[in-house]
Design a protein around this motif. Structure first.
Motif, PDB file in Angstrom:
ATOM      1  N   VAL A  85       3.125   3.920   3.153  1.00  0.00           N
ATOM      2  CA  VAL A  85       2.501   5.231   2.916  1.00  0.00           C
ATOM      3  C   VAL A  85       3.322   6.335   3.589  1.00  0.00           C
ATOM      4  CG1 VAL A  85       0.203   4.242   2.649  1.00  0.00           C
ATOM      5  CG2 VAL A  85       0.953   5.013   4.906  1.00  0.00           C
ATOM      6  N   ASN A  86       2.996   7.564   3.239  1.00  0.00           N
ATOM      7  CA  ASN A  86       3.738   8.697   3.788  1.00  0.00           C
ATOM      8  C   ASN A  86       3.425   8.917   5.265  1.00  0.00           C
ATOM      9  OD1 ASN A  86       1.378   9.060   2.229  1.00  0.00           O
ATOM     10  ND2 ASN A  86       1.500  11.262   2.416  1.00  0.00           N
ATOM     11  N   THR A  87       4.431   9.378   5.996  1.00  0.00           N
ATOM     12  CA  THR A  87       4.278   9.646   7.434  1.00  0.00           C
ATOM     13  C   THR A  87       4.853  11.031   7.717  1.00  0.00           C
ATOM     14  OG1 THR A  87       6.390   8.475   7.722  1.00  0.00           O
ATOM     15  CG2 THR A  87       4.392   7.233   8.191  1.00  0.00           C
ATOM     16  N   GLU A 100      17.453   8.121  -2.136  1.00  0.00           N
ATOM     17  CA  GLU A 100      16.980   8.478  -3.467  1.00  0.00           C
ATOM     18  C   GLU A 100      18.169   8.785  -4.375  1.00  0.00           C
ATOM     19  OE1 GLU A 100      13.725  11.299  -3.361  1.00  0.00           O
ATOM     20  OE2 GLU A 100      12.920  10.233  -1.633  1.00  0.00           O
ATOM     21  N   SER A 138       6.911   1.882   6.047  1.00  0.00           N
ATOM     22  CA  SER A 138       7.036   3.314   6.350  1.00  0.00           C
ATOM     23  C   SER A 138       7.918   3.487   7.579  1.00  0.00           C
ATOM     24  CB  SER A 138       5.669   3.910   6.697  1.00  0.00           C
ATOM     25  OG  SER A 138       4.792   3.839   5.611  1.00  0.00           O
ATOM     26  N   THR A 139       8.536   4.663   7.684  1.00  0.00           N
ATOM     27  CA  THR A 139       9.313   4.992   8.881  1.00  0.00           C
ATOM     28  C   THR A 139       8.340   5.426   9.976  1.00  0.00           C
ATOM     29  OG1 THR A 139      11.166   5.680   7.529  1.00  0.00           O
ATOM     30  CG2 THR A 139      11.101   6.524   9.798  1.00  0.00           C
ATOM     31  N   ARG A 170      11.237  17.518  -2.073  1.00  0.00           N
ATOM     32  CA  ARG A 170      10.724  17.723  -0.716  1.00  0.00           C
ATOM     33  C   ARG A 170      11.823  18.228   0.227  1.00  0.00           C
ATOM     34  NH1 ARG A 170       7.585  12.077   0.058  1.00  0.00           N
ATOM     35  NH2 ARG A 170       9.394  11.355  -1.114  1.00  0.00           N
ATOM     36  N   LYS A 230      12.124  15.334   9.144  1.00  0.00           N
ATOM     37  CA  LYS A 230      10.905  14.737   9.712  1.00  0.00           C
ATOM     38  C   LYS A 230      11.255  13.691  10.783  1.00  0.00           C
ATOM     39  CE  LYS A 230       9.142  11.294   6.921  1.00  0.00           C
ATOM     40  NZ  LYS A 230       9.209  10.012   7.595  1.00  0.00           N
ATOM     41  N   ASP A 270      -2.583   2.211  -4.542  1.00  0.00           N
ATOM     42  CA  ASP A 270      -2.520   3.583  -4.045  1.00  0.00           C
ATOM     43  C   ASP A 270      -3.896   4.220  -4.244  1.00  0.00           C
ATOM     44  OD1 ASP A 270       0.295   5.501  -3.670  1.00  0.00           O
ATOM     45  OD2 ASP A 270      -1.651   6.502  -3.748  1.00  0.00           O
ATOM     46  N   ILE A 271      -4.212   5.191  -3.379  1.00  0.00           N
ATOM     47  CA  ILE A 271      -5.486   5.917  -3.573  1.00  0.00           C
ATOM     48  C   ILE A 271      -5.328   6.993  -4.642  1.00  0.00           C
ATOM     49  CG2 ILE A 271      -6.814   5.696  -1.413  1.00  0.00           C
ATOM     50  CD1 ILE A 271      -5.147   7.981  -0.281  1.00  0.00           C
ATOM     51  N   ILE A 302       0.863  -1.184   0.000  1.00  0.00           N
ATOM     52  CA  ILE A 302       0.000   0.000   0.000  1.00  0.00           C
ATOM     53  C   ILE A 302       0.901   1.236   0.000  1.00  0.00           C
ATOM     54  CG2 ILE A 302      -1.932   1.176   1.113  1.00  0.00           C
ATOM     55  CD1 ILE A 302      -2.610  -1.385   2.579  1.00  0.00           C
ATOM     56  N   GLY A 351       4.819   5.088  -3.751  1.00  0.00           N
ATOM     57  CA  GLY A 351       5.674   6.272  -3.734  1.00  0.00           C
ATOM     58  C   GLY A 351       7.139   5.959  -3.984  1.00  0.00           C
ATOM     59  N   TYR A 352       7.998   6.829  -3.467  1.00  0.00           N
ATOM     60  CA  TYR A 352       9.448   6.710  -3.669  1.00  0.00           C
ATOM     61  C   TYR A 352      10.004   5.439  -3.039  1.00  0.00           C
ATOM     62  CZ  TYR A 352       9.806  11.309  -5.744  1.00  0.00           C
ATOM     63  OH  TYR A 352       9.691  12.366  -6.605  1.00  0.00           O
ATOM     64  N   VAL A 353       9.312   4.922  -2.007  1.00  0.00           N
ATOM     65  CA  VAL A 353       9.777   3.678  -1.392  1.00  0.00           C
ATOM     66  C   VAL A 353       9.032   2.482  -1.960  1.00  0.00           C
ATOM     67  CG1 VAL A 353       9.815   2.390   0.781  1.00  0.00           C
ATOM     68  CG2 VAL A 353      10.630   4.720   0.703  1.00  0.00           C
ATOM     69  N   GLU A 397      13.047   0.836   5.617  1.00  0.00           N
ATOM     70  CA  GLU A 397      13.797   0.906   4.361  1.00  0.00           C
ATOM     71  C   GLU A 397      14.949   1.906   4.501  1.00  0.00           C
ATOM     72  OE1 GLU A 397      13.656  -1.015   1.596  1.00  0.00           O
ATOM     73  OE2 GLU A 397      15.490   0.130   1.406  1.00  0.00           O
ATOM     74  N   ARG A 456      -1.229   8.871  -9.914  1.00  0.00           N
ATOM     75  CA  ARG A 456       0.066   8.223  -9.687  1.00  0.00           C
ATOM     76  C   ARG A 456       0.058   6.795 -10.246  1.00  0.00           C
ATOM     77  NH1 ARG A 456       3.564   9.240  -4.113  1.00  0.00           N
ATOM     78  NH2 ARG A 456       5.317  10.038  -5.287  1.00  0.00           N
TER      79      ARG A 456
HETATM   80  N1  LIG Z   1      11.612   8.664   0.278  1.00  0.00           N
HETATM   81  C1  LIG Z   1      12.581   7.914   0.751  1.00  0.00           C
HETATM   82  O1  LIG Z   1      13.687   7.900   0.233  1.00  0.00           O
HETATM   83  C2  LIG Z   1      12.367   7.047   1.941  1.00  0.00           C
HETATM   84  C3  LIG Z   1      11.181   7.071   2.648  1.00  0.00           C
HETATM   85  N2  LIG Z   1      10.998   6.262   3.730  1.00  0.00           N
HETATM   86  C4  LIG Z   1       9.714   6.245   4.436  1.00  0.00           C
HETATM   87  O2  LIG Z   1       8.777   5.520   3.620  1.00  0.00           O
HETATM   88  C5  LIG Z   1       7.462   6.060   3.769  1.00  0.00           C
HETATM   89  C6  LIG Z   1       6.922   6.437   2.403  1.00  0.00           C
HETATM   90  O3  LIG Z   1       7.723   7.449   1.854  1.00  0.00           O
HETATM   91  P1  LIG Z   1       7.636   7.864   0.327  1.00  0.00           P
HETATM   92  O4  LIG Z   1       7.534   6.632  -0.510  1.00  0.00           O
HETATM   93  O5  LIG Z   1       8.725   8.813   0.083  1.00  0.00           O
HETATM   94  O6  LIG Z   1       6.213   8.613   0.312  1.00  0.00           O
HETATM   95  P2  LIG Z   1       5.358   9.068  -0.932  1.00  0.00           P
HETATM   96  O7  LIG Z   1       4.566  10.234  -0.494  1.00  0.00           O
HETATM   97  O8  LIG Z   1       6.206   9.150  -2.152  1.00  0.00           O
HETATM   98  O9  LIG Z   1       4.347   7.827  -1.177  1.00  0.00           O
HETATM   99  C7  LIG Z   1       3.347   7.460  -0.292  1.00  0.00           C
HETATM  100  C8  LIG Z   1       2.122   7.012  -1.098  1.00  0.00           C
HETATM  101  O10 LIG Z   1       1.156   6.462  -0.205  1.00  0.00           O
HETATM  102  C9  LIG Z   1      -0.144   6.749  -0.715  1.00  0.00           C
HETATM  103  N3  LIG Z   1      -1.145   6.603   0.336  1.00  0.00           N
HETATM  104  C10 LIG Z   1      -1.313   7.345   1.454  1.00  0.00           C
HETATM  105  N4  LIG Z   1      -2.335   6.867   2.186  1.00  0.00           N
HETATM  106  C11 LIG Z   1      -2.835   5.795   1.541  1.00  0.00           C
HETATM  107  C12 LIG Z   1      -3.882   4.874   1.813  1.00  0.00           C
HETATM  108  N5  LIG Z   1      -4.605   4.956   2.924  1.00  0.00           N
HETATM  109  N6  LIG Z   1      -4.121   3.900   0.904  1.00  0.00           N
HETATM  110  C13 LIG Z   1      -3.385   3.803  -0.222  1.00  0.00           C
HETATM  111  N7  LIG Z   1      -2.363   4.635  -0.527  1.00  0.00           N
HETATM  112  C14 LIG Z   1      -2.088   5.621   0.349  1.00  0.00           C
HETATM  113  C15 LIG Z   1       0.009   8.170  -1.221  1.00  0.00           C
HETATM  114  O11 LIG Z   1      -1.024   8.476  -2.157  1.00  0.00           O
HETATM  115  C16 LIG Z   1       1.415   8.148  -1.842  1.00  0.00           C
HETATM  116  O12 LIG Z   1       1.388   7.870  -3.232  1.00  0.00           O
HETATM  117  C17 LIG Z   1       7.606   7.226   4.745  1.00  0.00           C
HETATM  118  O13 LIG Z   1       7.306   6.763   6.021  1.00  0.00           O
HETATM  119  C18 LIG Z   1       9.075   7.589   4.654  1.00  0.00           C
HETATM  120  O14 LIG Z   1       9.540   8.146   5.858  1.00  0.00           O
HETATM  121  C19 LIG Z   1      11.962   5.388   4.129  1.00  0.00           C
HETATM  122  C20 LIG Z   1      13.148   5.298   3.460  1.00  0.00           C
HETATM  123  C21 LIG Z   1      13.453   6.105   2.304  1.00  0.00           C
END
Ligand SMILES: NC(=O)C1=CN([C@@H]2O[C@H](COP(=O)(O)OP(=O)(O)OC[C@H]3O[C@@H](n4cnc5c(N)ncnc54)[C@H](O)[C@@H]3O)[C@@H](O)[C@H]2O)C=CC1
Ligand SMILES: O=C(O)[C@H]1O[C@H](OP(=O)(O)OP(=O)(O)OC[C@H]2O[C@@H](n3ccc(=O)[nH]c3=O)[C@H](O)[C@@H]2O)[C@H](O)[C@@H](O)[C@@H]1O
Length: 459
Positions: free
Chosen positions: A91-93, A166, A132-133, A343, A276, A35-36, A9, A12-14, A162, A40
C-alpha cells in the motif's frame, strides 16, 4: 512453507506489475491482488487491457496472459487474506500531511490498517511481506500488532522492498539486479526466495536482517536521487562556465567507480518516491539526533527544488521578464517517459510558478489527460480550481498545443518529442520562438538552424 496462494494488498504501481510477474513465472501459485479502491480493481478487470489503471510497457500482455488463470483482482480482501499463506503489503506510504512529522515522516496508517486487517481475519499461519517502502524498524510495529491478537496463529514478517522503476517496471522485474529479503525466520525467507527463484538466479537473491533490508531501500533511493542532484548542481555551474554538462557527465561516467547511469541533468527529479523517501530518511536521522546526517541528505531535496525553480525563473527572464497572458506550451506532464504517473512531477511545480506569473499553460502528454493535470495543480492549493481551469488547457495533439505559443517547455523525455516536425512547430509559433528543453533531448544546432531561440540544461 510451500506457497500455493499469495495475496497482495494494494493494486498500485508496485502491487500490480510485481504480482503480475510473480503470477506469470509461478503458474502453480494463485495470486490475488486486493484493494479498497473499487474503481481501480474494476479497471484491472477491464476486458480491454488498454484500460488498465497503470500504463507500463509489457504489463498489459502479462495481465492478458495470466488474469483469470492464476492472477485475480478483487475487493474481497478478507477472503484473500484468509486463504493465502503469504501476504504482501504493497500500500501507499505517503509523506504525512498532518500532526507529528508533518511534511517529513512517512504516513504509516495504511500499513497499520493492513496489519490489523490481517490480524483480525487470519486463522492459519501467515508470512507477511513488507513490499511498501517503510522506515527502518517498521517491522517491529507490524510484529507487535500481529502478535497481540490473542489467537495462536503464527506470523513471520519479512522485508522485501521493491526496486523497480516506472516505465521499465516489467523489464526490471523480469531481470532484477537483485531481490532483497530481510527476515528472522529462515523458513519464511526461503519460502519467499523460492517464489522468486522460479526466474531469478539464487546468487541475485540477497538475504539480510530485517533492519538492513528496510534501510537499504531508503538508502538506494537516497543515493540515486543524490546522483541527480549532484549532476544538476554541476549543470548550473556549466551554464556559467561554458562547460557542457553532457560532456562532463560522459567524462566522469567513464570512470568505472562512478558509472555512467543516472547522470542526466534535468528540470529535477519527480516521482512518488525519491522526495518522500529522502524526507523520511532525514526525519529518522533527526529523530536519533543525527543533525549532520539529516542535513547532508536534506540538501538533495533543497537542490532539486532549486533546479525546478531555476528552470521557471530562466524561462520568465528570457521572455523579457513577463509571461503574463503568454501561451507556454508544455510538452510532457508525467514525471518521466513511458508512464502515466504524474506524482511529484517537476512539470506541476514549473506550471505552478508560471501560473503565479499569469501565464496561459497548454499541456500535451501522450498518457496524461486534462483532468489529471488539473487535479495535480488543484492539489497544490495555490489558487482556486476555477482559476486553474481558466489558465490551463490540455490538448491531444502536439501541434495544436504549440500553435501560437510564445515558448515550448519540454518537461518529460518522451521519445516522440524528438520525432516532431519542428519546422512546422516553429512556423506556427509566435516569434521569437523559444524552446526550453528541460530534458536535453533536442539537438541545439538543428533547432537554431530552424530559427528557434533554444536553451537547455547545463549547456
Ligand atoms: N511507485 C513505484 O515505482 C514504487 C513504489 N514503491 C513503494 O511501494 C508502495 C506502494 O506504492 P505505489 O504502488 O506506487 O502506490 P499506489 O498508491 O499506486 O498503490 C497503493 C494502493 O494501495 C491501496 N490501499 C491503501 N490502503 C489499503 C488498505 N488498507 N487495504 C487495501 N488496499 C489499500 C490504495 O487504494 C492503492 O490502490 C509505497 O510504499 C512506495 O514507496 C517502491 C518501489 C517503486
Ligand atoms: O522506490 C521507488 O519508487 C523507485 O524510485 C525510482 O524509480 P522511479 O521514480 O520510478 O524512476 P527513476 O527512473 O528513478 O526516475 C526518477 C526521476 O528522476 C529523473 N531522472 C532520472 C535519471 C537521471 O539521470 N536524471 C533524472 O532527472 C527522472 O526523470 C524522474 O523524474 C528508482 O529508480 C527505483 O529503483 C525505485 O524502486
Amino acid at each position: 512453507m510451500k506457497i500455493t496462494k499469495i495475496c497482495c494488498i494494494g493494486a498500485g504501481y508496485v502491487g500490480g506489475p510485481t504480482m503480475a510477474v510473480i503470477a506469470k513465472k509461478n503458474p502453480n501459485i494463485k495470486v490475488t491482488i486486493v484493494d479498497i479502491n473499487e474503481a481501480r480493481i474494476a479497471a484491472w478487470n477491464d476486458e480491454d487491457v488498454s484500460n488498465l489503471p497503470i500504463y507500463e510497457p509489457g504489463l498489459a500482455e502479462i495481465v492478458k496472459e495470466t488474469r483469470g488463470k492464476n492472477l485475480f483482482f478483487t475487493t474481497a480482501i478478507d477472503e484473500a487474506i484468509k486463504e493465502s499463506e503469504m501476504i504482501f503489503i504493497s500500500v501507499n506510504t505517503p509523506t504525512k500531511t498532518y500532526g507529528k512529522g508533518k511534511g517529513m515522516a512517512a504516513d504509516l496508517k495504511y500499513v497499520e490498517l493492513c496489519a490489523r486487517n490481517i490480524a483480525e481475519v487470519a486463522t492459519t499461519d501467515k508470512i507477511v511481506v513488507e513490499k511498501s517502502t517503510l522506515p527502518v524498524r517498521t517491522a517491529q510495529a507490524i510484529k507487535s500488532i500481529l502478535h497481540n491478537t490473542g489467537s495462536d496463529v503464527n506470523f513471520s514478517i519479512l522485508s522485501n522492498p521493491e526496486f523497480l522503476a516506472e516505465g521499465t517496471a516489467i523489464e526490471d522485474l523480469l531481470n532484477p539486479d537483485r531481490v532483497l529479503i530481510g527476515g528472522e525466520s529462515e523458513d519464511a525467507i526461503e519460502s519467499l526466495a523460492n517464489v522468486y527463484g522460479s526466474w531469478v538466479p539464487q546468487e541475485r537473491i540477497l538475504r539480510t536482517n530485517v533492519w538492513s533490508s528496510e534501510l537499504s531501500k531508503l538508502t538506494a533511493n537516497a543515493f540515486l536521487a543524490q546522483r541527480i542532484s549532484s549532476i544538476n548542481a554541476i549543470s548550473e555551474l556549466c551554464e556559467h562556465t561554458e562547460a557542457n554538462v553532457n560532456e562532463v557527465a560522459k567524462a566522469i561516467g567513464m570512470d568505472s567507480r562512478i558509472g555512467s547511469k543516472f547522470l542526466n541533468a534535468s528540470i529535477g527529479f519527480g516521482g512518488s518516491c525519491f522526495q518522500k523517501d529522502i524526507l523520511n530518511l532525514v526525519y529518522i536521522a533527526r529523530s536519533y539526533g543525527l543533525t549532520e546526517v539529516a542535513d547532508y541528505w536534506e540538501q538533495v531535496i533543497i537542490l532539486n527544488d532549486h533546479q525546478k525553480r531555476r528552470f521557471s525563473d530562466n524561462l520568465i527572464s528570457t521572455l523579457y521578464n513577463t509571461v503574463s497572458g503568454k501561451k507556454i506550451a508544455m510538452l510532457g506532464w508525467a514525471f518521466k517517459k513511458d508512464t502515466n504517473d504524474t506524482r511529484e512531477s517537476a512539470a506541476i511545480y514549473v506550471a505552478d510558478h508560471l501560473l503565479n506569473e499569469q501565464a496561459n499553460i497548454a499541456v500535451y502528454d501522450p498518457k496524461v489527460n486534462e483532468q489529471k493535470v488539473l487535479n495535480d495543480l488543484n492539489y497544490l492549493n495555490t489558487r482556486s480550481e476555477d482559476e486553474n481551469k481558466d489558465l490551463v488547457t490540455s490538448f491531444n495533439d502536439p501541434y495544436e498545443t504549440t500553435k501560437d505559443a510564445h515558448a515550448v517547455a519540454i518537461m518529460t523525455e518522451w521519445d516522440e518529442f524528438k520525432t516532431y516536425d519542428w519546422q512546422k512547430v516553429y512556423d506556427q509559433m509566435k516569434k521569437p520562438a523559444f524552446i526550453f528543453d528541460g530534458r536535453n533531448i533536442l539537438d541545439k544546432s538543428e533547432m537554431e538552424a530552424i530559427g528557434f531561440e533554444y536553451s537547455s540544461i547545463g549547456k
